[in-house]
Design a protein around this motif. Structure first.
Motif, short mmCIF file in Angstrom:
data_model
loop_
_atom_site.label_atom_id
_atom_site.label_comp_id
_atom_site.label_asym_id
_atom_site.label_seq_id
_atom_site.Cartn_x
_atom_site.Cartn_y
_atom_site.Cartn_z
N MET A 271 -6.88 17.43 -13.00
CA MET A 271 -6.19 16.15 -13.23
C MET A 271 -5.81 15.51 -11.89
SD MET A 271 -3.60 15.45 -16.35
CE MET A 271 -2.02 15.45 -15.58
N GLU A 272 -5.97 14.20 -11.79
CA GLU A 272 -5.63 13.52 -10.55
C GLU A 272 -4.18 13.09 -10.59
OE1 GLU A 272 -8.99 10.78 -9.00
OE2 GLU A 272 -9.12 10.83 -11.17
N THR A 273 -3.37 13.76 -9.81
CA THR A 273 -1.98 13.35 -9.82
C THR A 273 -1.51 12.99 -8.42
OG1 THR A 273 -1.43 15.68 -9.73
CG2 THR A 273 -1.22 14.59 -11.87
N ASP A 274 -2.43 13.04 -7.43
CA ASP A 274 -1.97 12.68 -6.09
C ASP A 274 -1.65 11.19 -6.05
OD1 ASP A 274 -4.61 11.97 -6.32
OD2 ASP A 274 -5.08 12.37 -4.22
N THR A 275 -0.94 10.81 -5.02
CA THR A 275 -0.45 9.43 -4.95
C THR A 275 -1.36 8.59 -4.06
OG1 THR A 275 1.81 10.09 -5.43
CG2 THR A 275 1.51 8.02 -4.23
N ILE A 276 -1.81 7.47 -4.60
CA ILE A 276 -2.76 6.64 -3.87
C ILE A 276 -2.13 5.29 -3.50
CG2 ILE A 276 -4.87 7.66 -4.79
CD1 ILE A 276 -4.95 5.46 -6.91
N ALA A 277 -2.66 4.70 -2.44
CA ALA A 277 -2.16 3.40 -1.99
C ALA A 277 -3.32 2.54 -1.51
CB ALA A 277 -1.17 3.60 -0.83
N ALA A 278 -3.19 1.24 -1.72
CA ALA A 278 -4.19 0.30 -1.19
C ALA A 278 -3.63 -1.10 -1.19
CB ALA A 278 -5.47 0.34 -2.02
N ILE A 279 -4.18 -1.94 -0.32
CA ILE A 279 -3.83 -3.35 -0.32
C ILE A 279 -4.47 -3.98 -1.55
CG2 ILE A 279 -3.99 -5.53 0.94
CD1 ILE A 279 -4.48 -3.72 3.48
N SER A 280 -3.69 -4.63 -2.40
CA SER A 280 -4.28 -5.13 -3.63
C SER A 280 -4.45 -6.64 -3.65
CB SER A 280 -3.48 -4.66 -4.85
OG SER A 280 -2.16 -5.13 -4.76
N THR A 281 -4.16 -7.28 -2.53
CA THR A 281 -4.44 -8.72 -2.42
C THR A 281 -5.56 -8.90 -1.40
OG1 THR A 281 -2.55 -8.70 -0.93
CG2 THR A 281 -2.21 -9.69 -3.10
N PRO A 282 -6.31 -10.03 -1.48
CA PRO A 282 -7.41 -10.22 -0.53
C PRO A 282 -6.89 -10.21 0.91
CG PRO A 282 -7.43 -11.91 -2.24
CD PRO A 282 -6.18 -11.15 -2.41
N VAL A 283 -7.61 -9.49 1.75
CA VAL A 283 -7.16 -9.37 3.13
C VAL A 283 -7.27 -10.71 3.86
CG1 VAL A 283 -7.65 -8.25 5.34
CG2 VAL A 283 -7.81 -6.94 3.21
N GLY A 284 -6.26 -11.00 4.62
CA GLY A 284 -6.32 -12.18 5.47
C GLY A 284 -6.10 -13.50 4.76
N GLU A 285 -5.67 -13.46 3.51
CA GLU A 285 -5.44 -14.72 2.81
C GLU A 285 -4.01 -14.76 2.29
OE1 GLU A 285 -8.32 -15.69 -0.24
OE2 GLU A 285 -9.86 -14.84 1.04
N GLY A 286 -3.46 -15.95 2.22
CA GLY A 286 -2.15 -16.12 1.60
C GLY A 286 -1.03 -15.64 2.49
N GLY A 287 0.17 -16.05 2.14
CA GLY A 287 1.32 -15.71 2.97
C GLY A 287 1.90 -14.35 2.67
N ILE A 288 1.50 -13.77 1.54
CA ILE A 288 2.07 -12.49 1.14
C ILE A 288 0.97 -11.54 0.76
CG2 ILE A 288 3.21 -11.44 -0.88
CD1 ILE A 288 5.42 -13.32 -0.63
N ALA A 289 1.13 -10.27 1.15
CA ALA A 289 0.16 -9.27 0.73
C ALA A 289 0.90 -8.20 -0.05
CB ALA A 289 -0.52 -8.65 1.94
N VAL A 290 0.23 -7.66 -1.05
CA VAL A 290 0.86 -6.62 -1.86
C VAL A 290 0.11 -5.31 -1.66
CG1 VAL A 290 1.40 -5.86 -4.20
CG2 VAL A 290 1.65 -8.27 -3.59
N ILE A 291 0.88 -4.27 -1.36
CA ILE A 291 0.30 -2.93 -1.30
C ILE A 291 0.78 -2.18 -2.52
CG2 ILE A 291 0.19 -0.76 -0.03
CD1 ILE A 291 0.64 -2.41 2.52
N ARG A 292 -0.18 -1.62 -3.26
CA ARG A 292 0.17 -0.93 -4.49
C ARG A 292 0.11 0.58 -4.26
NH1 ARG A 292 -3.64 -2.40 -9.18
NH2 ARG A 292 -2.27 -4.05 -9.90
N VAL A 293 1.12 1.27 -4.73
CA VAL A 293 1.16 2.73 -4.61
C VAL A 293 1.30 3.29 -6.02
CG1 VAL A 293 2.31 4.69 -3.51
CG2 VAL A 293 2.37 2.44 -2.42
#
Ligand code: GDP
Ligand code: ZN
Length: 458
Positions: free
Chosen positions: A1-23
């Motif tokens: 089972m995959e239970t480790d914790t993952i993270a990634a930038i979930s908004t397009p890189v380099g666009e918009g005033g705000i970026a969201v990183i999802r964990v």
């Protein structure tokens, strides 16, 4: 089972005033908490609340960015795991810094599509929806994105579910006959069965018709440009690509094109290819022989055959026309700015039904006609409708084909009067194949359960 914790930038890189990183994962909250500086520890806050603070470098303690952190505990999240979203100030540098801080605090960088995969594994979405999200991430044009979006929203799932429901009802009629052969409705059941099965077969066929368009939207139209040396193949490639990636030269036969270029023609992705077998397309017949030339062209969805308006037709031209006639080919007569030497009537006679377009790439004329011809060929008629449901996934196509074959077997069985329990098996198979599309593994027991209810009620 995959239970480790993952993270990634979930908004397009380099666009918009705000970026969201999802964990996401069991440790999502503690991982973020390790690098978060706010008025409270995230371990104490309520689920689905937003908190202001800073992300700090875990080694130096230096503030990296001012952030808003949203804490969402399982199961009411996209992945049904604990999820924390960190909204930072956008810009590539601070976002990367925050992501790196989260990674050094114990998260692992997510693979493409991994959040979606978890959503599926945890039962949040069905398989076709998950696959659609992945297509969406990869899609090459707006139109392809729209198809994937519809699928993600569950259009295909709903259609498949409706079809399965129809099959179940049909099976239920059958069950009455198989279980109670003395039942007096037998004759009517046979006719009804045939009618229902034909309807189901038709619906599956219609879905399959969209499959070709779906694949094209997703993967691009594999396009091969062929023609004698110097007719303008590289120029066409360049013009289509609106950039100068291929080398254009005045010396016949010296072109060495840089190949595999995506271009967007009226919302359809064109993949201009030059596979190993088709490089130096001008002399493919000579070099690799007719049979192998056919093999090479078979990999193409579209062949663009170029002829030179300023020169009489040659034997090589005729050979290429002969070759291309068997494929989806558009004949492009180029260099219309030159004095006419080509016998257009002969060309038309030789190419039969294939569309013919005249261009002058030098004077930039005729390209819009060519683009329209391509759009007509691949998205002609009602397929263009915005609310058609495209089947855009190879796995789905295979399963639909199997389901279709099973229903056809059932129809043939009914027509030739084979025992009804054989027909029942075919229809159950169809039901199961369709179920695999939406990742529904339950089979036998559910059918049995539904039948037992149905028969009890009789
Ligand atoms: P390829 O060998 O088939 O790839 O042909 P190229 O694209 O390299 O073109 C050969 C030559 O024809 C180049 O000098 C181009 O500038 C020229 N050319 C391409 N299209 C046209 C056209 O429409 N009119 C004229 N007069 N020359 C063209
Ligand atoms: Zn060339």
């Amino acid at each position: 089972m995959e239970t480790d914790t993952i993270a990634a930038i979930s908004t397009p890189v380099g666009e918009g005033g705000i970026a969201v990183i999802r964990v996401s994962g069991d440790e999502a909250v503690p991982v973020v908490d390790r690098v978060f500086q706010g008025s409270r520890s995230l371990a104490e806050v309520d689920s689905h609340t937003v908190h202001y603070g800073h992300i700090v470098d875990p080694k130096t303690g230096k503030r990296l960015d001012e952030v808003l952190v949203t804490v969402m505990r399982a199961p009411r999240t996209f992945t049904r795991e604990d999820v924390v979203e960190v909204s930072c100030h956008g810009g590539v540098v601070p976002v990367q810094a925050v992501l790196e801080a989260l990674l050094s605090a114990g998260a692992r960088l997510a693979e493409p599509g991994e959040f979606t995969k978890r959503a599926f594994l945890n039962g949040r979405i069905d398989l076709s929806q998950a696959e659609a999200v992945i297509d969406l991430i990869r899609s090459k044009t707006d139109r392809a994105a729209r198809v994937a979006m519809q699928q993600a929203e569950g259009r295909l799932s709903r259609l498949i579910q409706k079809l399965r429901q129809d099959i179940l009802e049909t099976l239920a009629h059958l069950a009455v006959n198989v279980d109670y052969p003395e039942y007096d409705a037998e004759e009517m059941t046979g006719r009804l069965l045939l009618e229902k099965s034909r309807e189901i077969e038709k619906a599956i066929s219609q879905l399959l018709v969209t499959a070709r368009q779906g694949r094209i939207l997703r993967e691009g139209i594999a396009t091969v440009i062929i023609g004698r040396p110097n007719v303008g193949k590289s120029s066409l490639l360049n013009t289509l690509a609106h950039e100068n990636k291929a080398i254009v030269t005045d010396i016949p036969g010296t072109t060495r094109d840089v190949i595999e270029e995506y271009v967007n023609v009226r919302g359809i992705p064109l993949r201009l290819v030059d596979t190993a077998g088709i490089r130096e397309t001008e002399d493919i017949v000579e070099r690799i022989g007719v049979e192998r030339s056919h093999k090479a062209l078979e990999q193409a969805d579209l062949v663009l055959l170029l002829l030179n308006y300023g020169e009489p037709l040659t034997d090589d031209d005729r050979k290429l026309i002969d070759l291309a006639r068997d494929y989806t080919t558009i004949v492009v007569v180029n260099k219309t700015d030159l004095e006419p030497k080509l016998d257009l009537d002969e060309v038309k006679r030789l190419i039969g039904d294939h569309p013919l377009i005249t261009t002058s790439l030098k004077e930039e004329r005729g390209l819009d006609k060519l683009e329209q011809a391509i759009a007509d060929l691949f998205l002609g008629g009602k397929a263009q409708s915005a609310d058609a449901t495209y089947v855009s996934n190879v796995r789905h196509v295979h399963l639909l084909e199997r389901a279709q074959q099973s229903v056809r077997d059932a129809i043939e069985g009914i027509e030739t009067g084979v025992p009804l329990d054989m027909v029942e098996i075919d229809l159950k198979n169809a039901w199961q194949y369709l179920g695999e599309i939406i990742g529904d593994a339950v089979a036998e027991d559910l059918i049995d359960q539904i039948f037992s209810q149905f028969c009890l009620g009789k």
